[in-house]
Design an enzyme around this catalytic site. Structure first.
Site, PDB file in Angstrom:
ATOM      1  N   LYS A  13     -70.118 -36.334  71.748  1.00  0.00           N
ATOM      2  CA  LYS A  13     -69.321 -35.955  72.646  1.00  0.00           C
ATOM      3  C   LYS A  13     -68.845 -34.519  72.416  1.00  0.00           C
ATOM      4  O   LYS A  13     -68.892 -33.940  73.639  1.00  0.00           O
ATOM      5  CB  LYS A  13     -68.059 -36.838  72.575  1.00  0.00           C
ATOM      6  CG  LYS A  13     -68.090 -38.269  72.705  1.00  0.00           C
ATOM      7  CD  LYS A  13     -66.853 -38.939  72.780  1.00  0.00           C
ATOM      8  CE  LYS A  13     -65.999 -39.025  71.660  1.00  0.00           C
ATOM      9  NZ  LYS A  13     -66.645 -39.634  70.254  1.00  0.00           N
ATOM     10  N   ARG A  87     -58.927 -43.896  73.685  1.00  0.00           N
ATOM     11  CA  ARG A  87     -59.526 -44.483  72.546  1.00  0.00           C
ATOM     12  C   ARG A  87     -59.194 -46.154  72.532  1.00  0.00           C
ATOM     13  O   ARG A  87     -59.790 -46.705  71.583  1.00  0.00           O
ATOM     14  CB  ARG A  87     -59.490 -43.932  71.082  1.00  0.00           C
ATOM     15  CG  ARG A  87     -60.648 -43.473  70.646  1.00  0.00           C
ATOM     16  CD  ARG A  87     -60.427 -42.857  69.239  1.00  0.00           C
ATOM     17  NE  ARG A  87     -61.303 -42.400  68.564  1.00  0.00           N
ATOM     18  CZ  ARG A  87     -61.756 -41.202  68.327  1.00  0.00           C
ATOM     19  NH1 ARG A  87     -61.395 -40.222  68.867  1.00  0.00           N
ATOM     20  NH2 ARG A  87     -62.841 -40.826  67.297  1.00  0.00           N
ATOM     21  N   ARG A 126     -73.680 -34.336  58.942  1.00  0.00           N
ATOM     22  CA  ARG A 126     -73.155 -33.269  59.750  1.00  0.00           C
ATOM     23  C   ARG A 126     -72.282 -32.456  58.635  1.00  0.00           C
ATOM     24  O   ARG A 126     -71.664 -32.860  57.762  1.00  0.00           O
ATOM     25  CB  ARG A 126     -72.261 -34.084  60.651  1.00  0.00           C
ATOM     26  CG  ARG A 126     -71.293 -32.913  61.473  1.00  0.00           C
ATOM     27  CD  ARG A 126     -70.751 -33.850  62.852  1.00  0.00           C
ATOM     28  NE  ARG A 126     -69.746 -34.697  62.524  1.00  0.00           N
ATOM     29  CZ  ARG A 126     -69.182 -35.542  63.355  1.00  0.00           C
ATOM     30  NH1 ARG A 126     -69.468 -35.284  64.758  1.00  0.00           N
ATOM     31  NH2 ARG A 126     -68.300 -36.212  63.305  1.00  0.00           N
ATOM     32  N   ARG A 159     -66.571 -33.209  56.699  1.00  0.00           N
ATOM     33  CA  ARG A 159     -65.287 -33.539  57.010  1.00  0.00           C
ATOM     34  C   ARG A 159     -65.237 -34.788  56.110  1.00  0.00           C
ATOM     35  O   ARG A 159     -66.010 -35.708  55.811  1.00  0.00           O
ATOM     36  CB  ARG A 159     -65.412 -34.180  58.602  1.00  0.00           C
ATOM     37  CG  ARG A 159     -64.939 -32.975  59.395  1.00  0.00           C
ATOM     38  CD  ARG A 159     -65.243 -33.385  60.882  1.00  0.00           C
ATOM     39  NE  ARG A 159     -64.548 -34.830  61.187  1.00  0.00           N
ATOM     40  CZ  ARG A 159     -64.538 -35.227  62.580  1.00  0.00           C
ATOM     41  NH1 ARG A 159     -65.048 -34.627  63.593  1.00  0.00           N
ATOM     42  NH2 ARG A 159     -64.041 -36.589  62.735  1.00  0.00           N
ATOM     43  N   ARG A 170     -65.046 -46.173  60.930  1.00  0.00           N
ATOM     44  CA  ARG A 170     -65.042 -45.574  62.280  1.00  0.00           C
ATOM     45  C   ARG A 170     -65.824 -46.346  63.155  1.00  0.00           C
ATOM     46  O   ARG A 170     -65.543 -46.465  64.424  1.00  0.00           O
ATOM     47  CB  ARG A 170     -65.373 -44.114  62.012  1.00  0.00           C
ATOM     48  CG  ARG A 170     -64.227 -43.353  61.386  1.00  0.00           C
ATOM     49  CD  ARG A 170     -64.740 -41.708  60.994  1.00  0.00           C
ATOM     50  NE  ARG A 170     -64.945 -40.976  62.056  1.00  0.00           N
ATOM     51  CZ  ARG A 170     -65.695 -40.124  62.042  1.00  0.00           C
ATOM     52  NH1 ARG A 170     -66.200 -39.402  61.214  1.00  0.00           N
ATOM     53  NH2 ARG A 170     -65.672 -38.983  63.326  1.00  0.00           N
TER      54      ARG A 170
HETATM   55  P1  AMP Z   1     -62.713 -37.529  66.323  1.00  0.00           P
HETATM   56  O1  AMP Z   1     -62.828 -36.236  65.824  1.00  0.00           O
HETATM   57  O2  AMP Z   1     -62.543 -37.889  67.812  1.00  0.00           O
HETATM   58  O3  AMP Z   1     -63.790 -38.656  65.648  1.00  0.00           O
HETATM   59  O4  AMP Z   1     -61.430 -38.258  65.487  1.00  0.00           O
HETATM   60  C1  AMP Z   1     -61.093 -38.102  64.143  1.00  0.00           C
HETATM   61  C2  AMP Z   1     -59.878 -39.204  64.096  1.00  0.00           C
HETATM   62  O5  AMP Z   1     -58.806 -38.940  64.487  1.00  0.00           O
HETATM   63  C3  AMP Z   1     -60.363 -40.486  64.350  1.00  0.00           C
HETATM   64  O6  AMP Z   1     -61.087 -41.079  63.397  1.00  0.00           O
HETATM   65  C4  AMP Z   1     -59.026 -41.055  64.256  1.00  0.00           C
HETATM   66  O7  AMP Z   1     -58.386 -41.394  63.122  1.00  0.00           O
HETATM   67  C5  AMP Z   1     -58.030 -39.832  65.077  1.00  0.00           C
HETATM   68  N1  AMP Z   1     -58.164 -39.793  66.249  1.00  0.00           N
HETATM   69  C6  AMP Z   1     -58.766 -38.977  67.454  1.00  0.00           C
HETATM   70  N2  AMP Z   1     -58.326 -39.284  68.625  1.00  0.00           N
HETATM   71  C7  AMP Z   1     -57.588 -40.577  68.454  1.00  0.00           C
HETATM   72  C8  AMP Z   1     -57.133 -41.405  69.482  1.00  0.00           C
HETATM   73  N3  AMP Z   1     -57.278 -41.023  71.038  1.00  0.00           N
HETATM   74  N4  AMP Z   1     -56.373 -42.406  69.306  1.00  0.00           N
HETATM   75  C9  AMP Z   1     -56.165 -42.689  67.912  1.00  0.00           C
HETATM   76  N5  AMP Z   1     -56.800 -41.878  66.626  1.00  0.00           N
HETATM   77  C10 AMP Z   1     -57.307 -40.712  67.101  1.00  0.00           C
END
Ligand code: AMP
Length: 217
Positions: A13, A87, A126, A159, A170
């Site tokens: 993404k 999400r 990554r 990360r 996840r």
């Molecule tokens: P990402 O970088 O998009 O994978 O987000 C990293 C982490 O942030 C996720 O594993 C969630 O813990 C939190 N997070 C990001 N976006 C959301 C969302 N829309 N709703 C809930 N948690 C989120």
């Protein structure tokens, strides 16, 4: 143009958003990036989100919905692409409500479809630059000097939520809570499914072809 980009963690993404933003001049709103910035700044929001993020769980809806409503409220007329938000079905319904309020809708939903085995390999390999955010992969996208960012020479890091155990959580969270969103949007209108098991360039070309046809017609 207002776009929602759906896809599991590691589906590409962030990479696709970068290309889309460069070509169509949209604002990239990544909920994960906003949360990581809040954490780095040590804000209350960042502290609240920390334990959820580190375990691979979702941050509670009410926190995320308010955070993203603020971010969307500041977007200029050029439009935006949402990455990582919504999400959950609840987040999507709240987003629709708040956009309707100002006479807006989401125009395009892109769904990046990738097998879990490919995702595991992509995410656990990554590495990213803590300074500029550039993203590499230990095998597929190596920096010029091992372990160092090409842009600023800073040491690359993994990360904390990119370890195999957290990635498994996840992915489970994604299948349980986020995948139902694809049907939510399919019931409302057109979702463009993209086979994202391919290289980033192949995916980008298909996305551009599709968006070009929508923007021009
Ligand atoms: P990402 O970088 O998009 O994978 O987000 C990293 C982490 O942030 C996720 O594993 C969630 O813990 C939190 N997070 C990001 N976006 C959301 C969302 N829309 N709703 C809930 N948690 C989120």
């Amino acid at each position: 143009m207002r776009i929602v980009l759906l896809g599991a963690p590691g589906s590409g993404k962030g990479t696709q958003c970068k290309s889309i933003v460069e070509r169509y001049g949209l604002l990239h709103l990544s909920s994960g990036d906003i949360l990581r910035k809040e954490r780095a700044a040590g804000s209350d929001l960042g502290k609240k989100a920390q334990s959820y993020m580190d375990s691979g769980a979702l941050v509670p809806d009410e926190i995320i919905i308010e955070m993203m409503a603020n971010a969307i409220g500041k977007v200029p007329d050029t439009g935006f692409i949402l990455d990582g938000f919504p999400r959950t079905v609840n987040q999507a319904a709240e987003l629709d409500k708040s956009l309707n309020h100002s006479g807006q809708t989401i125009d395009i939903i892109l769904n990046l479809d990738v097998n879990d085995s490919i995702i595991l390999d992509r995410i656990t390999g990554r590495r990213s630059c803590p300074q500029c955010g550039a993203v590499y992969h230990v095998r597929n996208l190596k920096p010029k000097n091992t372990g160092l960012c090409d842009n600023d020479g800073i040491e690359l890091v993994q990360r904390p939520d990119d370890t195999p155990e957290v990635v498994a959580n996840r992915l489970e969270t994604y299948h349980e809570q986020t995948e139902p969103l694809v049907d939510y949007y399919k019931n409302k209108g057109t979702v463009f499914d993209i086979d994202a098991n391919r290289s980033a360039d192949e995916v980008k070309n298909e996305v551009f072809e599709m968006l070009d046809s929508l923007v021009i017609t």
